[in-house]
Design a protein around this motif. Structure first.
Motif, short mmCIF file in Angstrom:
data_model
loop_
_atom_site.label_atom_id
_atom_site.label_comp_id
_atom_site.label_asym_id
_atom_site.label_seq_id
_atom_site.Cartn_x
_atom_site.Cartn_y
_atom_site.Cartn_z
N GLY A 50 -0.29 0.61 4.38
CA GLY A 50 -0.58 1.12 5.79
C GLY A 50 0.05 0.11 6.79
O GLY A 50 0.57 -0.89 6.40
N HIS A 64 -4.04 3.65 7.35
CA HIS A 64 -3.53 3.65 5.86
C HIS A 64 -3.21 5.21 5.51
O HIS A 64 -3.47 6.09 6.22
CB HIS A 64 -4.45 3.01 4.96
N GLU A 65 -2.31 5.05 4.45
CA GLU A 65 -1.80 6.53 3.99
C GLU A 65 -2.99 6.96 3.17
O GLU A 65 -3.74 6.34 3.01
CB GLU A 65 -0.62 6.17 3.06
N GLU A 66 -2.64 8.06 2.72
CA GLU A 66 -3.88 8.70 1.69
C GLU A 66 -4.01 7.40 0.65
O GLU A 66 -3.10 7.04 -0.05
CB GLU A 66 -3.12 9.86 0.98
N ALA A 74 -5.19 10.11 4.69
CA ALA A 74 -4.53 9.09 5.59
C ALA A 74 -5.62 9.02 6.98
O ALA A 74 -6.12 10.04 7.27
CB ALA A 74 -3.14 9.37 6.03
#
Length: 115
Positions: A50, A64-66, A74
């Motif tokens: 992220g 952050h991303e998933e 996310a």
């Protein structure tokens, strides 16, 4: 008083039936948790990538991303660094890889590095 004792006896009987069914199937699962997704262990580590949004003391906010290992979409959230020195050399805007543990309502950042 007799009615309360009867209700209590019924609840105890139902609980015993659930425990008996679970022991027959070789698990400790009960009706309330049957089919539920497994909960992450407090000592289980997760990682993500992220962008750092802010750093304040030991708090690091990351968009952050998933994170599939814990089922998180996310999002932007704040992690508390296990050691504030983990964020040395990291600044808002940096793209990072990070690892954390989750337990007792806290997300503890265990490592972070620039990508």
């Amino acid at each position: 008083m007799i009615m309360k004792a009867g209700v209590l006896a019924t609840l105890v009987t139902l609980a015993a039936c659930g425990a008996e069914d679970a022991s027959r199937s070789g698990t400790s699962e009960n009706a309330a948790t049957a089919g539920a997704a497994p909960a992450a262990s407090a000592s289980e580590s997760h990682s993500g990538t992220g962008t750092v949004k802010s750093i304040s003391g030991s708090d690091v906010t990351i968009a952050h991303e998933e994170i599939k290992s814990i089922g998180w979409p996310a999002m932007e959230m704040t992690f508390t660094a296990a050691d504030p020195a983990l964020a040395n050399g990291i600044k808002p805007g940096d793209r990072v890889s990070f690892a954390f543990t989750k337990g007792d309502g806290a997300t503890t950042l265990t490592s972070i590095s620039k990508q």
